[in-house]
Write a protein that holds these residues in place. Sequence first.
Motif, mmCIF file in Angstrom:
data_model
loop_
_atom_site.group_PDB
_atom_site.id
_atom_site.type_symbol
_atom_site.label_atom_id
_atom_site.label_comp_id
_atom_site.label_asym_id
_atom_site.label_seq_id
_atom_site.Cartn_x
_atom_site.Cartn_y
_atom_site.Cartn_z
ATOM 1 N N GLU A 81 36.944 34.812 26.586
ATOM 2 C CA GLU A 81 36.710 35.732 25.949
ATOM 3 C C GLU A 81 37.449 37.174 26.280
ATOM 4 O OE1 GLU A 81 35.624 35.641 22.757
ATOM 5 O OE2 GLU A 81 35.081 33.784 23.133
ATOM 6 N N VAL A 82 37.306 37.327 27.692
ATOM 7 C CA VAL A 82 37.813 38.332 28.091
ATOM 8 C C VAL A 82 39.376 38.253 28.552
ATOM 9 C CG1 VAL A 82 38.181 39.820 30.489
ATOM 10 C CG2 VAL A 82 35.682 39.108 29.801
ATOM 11 N N ALA A 83 39.736 36.729 28.585
ATOM 12 C CA ALA A 83 41.393 36.726 28.679
ATOM 13 C C ALA A 83 42.017 37.216 27.162
ATOM 14 C CB ALA A 83 41.513 35.225 28.933
ATOM 15 N N LYS A 84 41.012 36.810 26.186
ATOM 16 C CA LYS A 84 41.759 36.618 24.847
ATOM 17 C C LYS A 84 41.880 38.264 24.585
ATOM 18 C CE LYS A 84 40.335 32.699 22.525
ATOM 19 N NZ LYS A 84 39.260 32.002 21.660
ATOM 20 N N ASP A 85 40.819 38.838 24.973
ATOM 21 C CA ASP A 85 40.738 40.348 24.951
ATOM 22 C C ASP A 85 41.962 41.242 25.536
ATOM 23 O OD1 ASP A 85 39.318 42.587 23.279
ATOM 24 O OD2 ASP A 85 38.958 43.429 25.405
ATOM 25 N N ILE A 86 42.239 40.696 26.832
ATOM 26 C CA ILE A 86 43.287 41.282 27.451
ATOM 27 C C ILE A 86 44.528 40.856 26.897
ATOM 28 C CG2 ILE A 86 44.658 40.946 29.565
ATOM 29 C CD1 ILE A 86 41.822 40.251 31.045
ATOM 30 N N MET A 87 44.961 39.748 26.097
ATOM 31 C CA MET A 87 46.070 39.570 25.536
ATOM 32 C C MET A 87 46.196 40.263 24.286
ATOM 33 S SD MET A 87 46.324 35.340 25.565
ATOM 34 C CE MET A 87 44.729 34.602 25.516
ATOM 35 N N GLN A 88 45.106 40.417 23.672
ATOM 36 C CA GLN A 88 44.930 41.402 22.628
ATOM 37 C C GLN A 88 45.361 42.870 22.814
ATOM 38 O OE1 GLN A 88 41.678 40.709 19.986
ATOM 39 N NE2 GLN A 88 42.943 39.465 18.506
ATOM 40 N N SER A 89 44.820 43.214 23.802
ATOM 41 C CA SER A 89 44.811 44.763 24.094
ATOM 42 C C SER A 89 44.871 45.035 25.672
ATOM 43 C CB SER A 89 43.603 45.493 23.617
ATOM 44 O OG SER A 89 42.856 45.025 22.705
ATOM 45 N N PRO A 90 46.300 44.578 26.011
ATOM 46 C CA PRO A 90 46.444 44.671 27.556
ATOM 47 C C PRO A 90 46.503 46.201 27.983
ATOM 48 C CG PRO A 90 48.534 44.265 26.224
ATOM 49 C CD PRO A 90 47.277 44.197 25.330
ATOM 50 N N GLU A 91 46.472 47.015 27.111
ATOM 51 C CA GLU A 91 46.682 48.539 27.603
ATOM 52 C C GLU A 91 45.207 49.050 28.116
ATOM 53 O OE1 GLU A 91 47.363 47.473 24.590
ATOM 54 O OE2 GLU A 91 45.656 48.358 23.646
ATOM 55 N N LYS A 92 44.179 48.354 27.594
ATOM 56 C CA LYS A 92 42.916 48.745 27.621
ATOM 57 C C LYS A 92 42.487 48.350 29.621
ATOM 58 C CE LYS A 92 39.573 46.626 25.566
ATOM 59 N NZ LYS A 92 39.017 45.633 24.306
ATOM 60 N N TYR A 93 43.158 47.448 29.677
ATOM 61 C CA TYR A 93 42.895 46.843 31.213
ATOM 62 C C TYR A 93 44.050 47.180 32.386
ATOM 63 C CZ TYR A 93 39.759 43.762 28.917
ATOM 64 O OH TYR A 93 38.547 42.958 28.041
ATOM 65 N N SER A 94 44.911 47.962 31.846
ATOM 66 C CA SER A 94 45.951 48.731 32.712
ATOM 67 C C SER A 94 45.449 49.052 34.053
ATOM 68 C CB SER A 94 46.854 49.097 32.065
ATOM 69 O OG SER A 94 46.632 50.141 31.756
ATOM 70 N N GLU A 95 44.342 49.814 33.959
ATOM 71 C CA GLU A 95 44.131 50.550 35.130
ATOM 72 C C GLU A 95 42.593 50.032 35.717
ATOM 73 O OE1 GLU A 95 44.057 54.767 34.719
ATOM 74 O OE2 GLU A 95 46.643 54.682 34.956
ATOM 75 N N LYS A 96 41.989 49.031 35.235
ATOM 76 C CA LYS A 96 40.746 48.564 35.521
ATOM 77 C C LYS A 96 40.643 48.274 37.218
ATOM 78 C CE LYS A 96 38.561 47.764 31.699
ATOM 79 N NZ LYS A 96 37.321 48.155 31.030
ATOM 80 N N CYS A 97 41.651 47.801 37.878
ATOM 81 C CA CYS A 97 41.650 47.476 39.257
ATOM 82 C C CYS A 97 42.167 48.685 40.223
ATOM 83 C CB CYS A 97 42.075 46.201 39.294
ATOM 84 S SG CYS A 97 40.839 44.920 38.816
ATOM 85 N N LYS A 98 42.467 49.777 39.686
ATOM 86 C CA LYS A 98 43.118 50.805 40.360
ATOM 87 C C LYS A 98 42.441 50.973 41.592
ATOM 88 C CE LYS A 98 45.016 55.448 39.299
ATOM 89 N NZ LYS A 98 45.017 56.631 38.273
ATOM 90 N N ALA B 242 48.939 39.108 37.695
ATOM 91 C CA ALA B 242 47.657 39.453 37.094
ATOM 92 C C ALA B 242 47.030 40.674 37.661
ATOM 93 C CB ALA B 242 46.848 38.295 37.496
ATOM 94 N N MET B 243 47.005 40.848 39.039
ATOM 95 C CA MET B 243 46.486 41.984 39.850
ATOM 96 C C MET B 243 47.363 43.257 39.442
ATOM 97 S SD MET B 243 44.062 43.137 41.340
ATOM 98 C CE MET B 243 43.145 44.247 42.716
ATOM 99 N N LEU B 244 48.612 43.235 39.377
ATOM 100 C CA LEU B 244 49.532 44.373 38.972
ATOM 101 C C LEU B 244 49.027 44.724 37.706
ATOM 102 C CD1 LEU B 244 52.849 43.495 40.941
ATOM 103 C CD2 LEU B 244 51.212 44.999 41.536
ATOM 104 N N GLU B 245 48.941 43.741 36.598
ATOM 105 C CA GLU B 245 48.608 44.184 35.266
ATOM 106 C C GLU B 245 47.362 44.853 35.146
ATOM 107 O OE1 GLU B 245 49.832 41.843 31.770
ATOM 108 O OE2 GLU B 245 51.607 41.137 33.005
ATOM 109 N N LEU B 246 46.504 44.682 36.356
ATOM 110 C CA LEU B 246 45.206 45.323 36.024
ATOM 111 C C LEU B 246 45.232 46.696 36.875
ATOM 112 C CD1 LEU B 246 42.904 42.116 36.790
ATOM 113 C CD2 LEU B 246 42.999 43.487 34.609
ATOM 114 N N GLY B 247 46.501 46.965 37.403
ATOM 115 C CA GLY B 247 46.568 48.301 38.072
ATOM 116 C C GLY B 247 46.171 48.182 39.409
#
Lengths: 139, 304
Positions: free
Chosen positions: B20-37, B59-64
């Motif tokens: 579910e989370v992976a699908k949500d990332i695919m749909q709205s990647p911008e929501k996750y772009s700083e999650k791992c700052k 994967a990690m870079l896309e999470l910020g």
Amino acid sequence: MNIDSIKNGIVIDHIQAKKGMEIYEALKLGDLDCSVAIITNARSQKMGKKDIIKIDQNMDLDLTVLGYLDPNITINIIKDNQRVEKRHVQLPQEVENLIQCKNPRCITSTEQDLKHVFVLTDPEKRAYRCKYCETLKEE
Amino acid sequence: MKHLIDIKELSKDEIKELIEVAKDIMQSPEKYSEKCKHKKLATLFFEPSTRTRLSFEAAMLELGGSVLGFSEAGSSSTAKGESVSDTIQVVGCYSDIIVMRHPKEGAPFVASLKSSVPIINAGDGGHNHPTQTLTDLLTIACEKKRFDHLTIGICGDLKFGRTVHSLVTAMARYAGIKFVFISPEELKMPEYIKEEILQKNKIEYVETNDLEKYMGDLDILYMTRVQKERFFNEEDYIRLKDYFILNRSKLEKAKKDLCIMHPLPRVNEIATEVDDDPRACYFKQARYGKYIRMALILKLLEIK
């Protein structure tokens, strides 16, 4: 053949025939100061033939080792010529350093400080697998 | 502390949640772009595997977040004789999560016993590779929209292929699954998988050496590489290898919505003419791999 009964000690009974010596070695009974008797091929109504070990003193037995080697044995604790306790053993869920993993790709083959741990995965088949690489214990 | 060493550690619910989370990332990647700052992922690759490492790093870079690590044992202190436990305790001081690939089976499990940060197993010898299985599961979820009532053909090296063993283990938990195992005699599915997974879960399966025979029944065709070195002699290899090559003509009887998967790298077991077929999902599968790894990193770091 007569072996004297013991006054205080332990009788390990119903050992699968010919397995007595292996248990004697595994429990390091040769290191004891007291007398120890191994009777092999004793007649048994239940088993046909069995081995028995008599130890002329009380001691702490490693039930994990005994359960792994032969889960059908019984342990009788004797005090003042009377059996005061009868114990059964069972296949242990996990054994440490009793089985060596033979898989050359297992991490235990290179990291010497690791304990060799095997886990019971199929009680019916008495199958144990290495906790690290899941290789089946070789018969 | 949560780690991922073996796919069996994840319950069906946990897998569903990751998907579910992976699908949500695919749909709205911008929501996750700083999650791992400000979070760091260490990639400890004691043997090289460029695509798995790049997938985790992407994967990690896309999470910020940021990444550090090494890509072969020669450039680590293992070359000086350091134990896995020591390496992991040191790297845990410099990172928030560790991805580890190691040639020795069980090494990531040993690492997890001593680690102060989550460990992800990115492959240990011929043993486990749970993120490949998660990738496969996300692919199935996205392409077939379900995990139950599927007929899954698995073709190639079924004896040594760890990805197929994990996939069978993971899919055996769902209802109405049937397997068709397609392989040469020498590379059949091992007995212990049949006994401990399939028979125990009452899963229907057939074994064949004919790739076309059951083609029309399949919902998924999972191709793997038949490696030359697995054969006793070259003659057998030459005789058998073409049976297990998928091309356009072998797909004639296949369903219109068949999903063709492959863990990659491919050598010649899928003819390139198949790549343009809409049923070819193997490059999409690689993309899904990045998204499920993003979901996994978030889960293990407990970031919502």
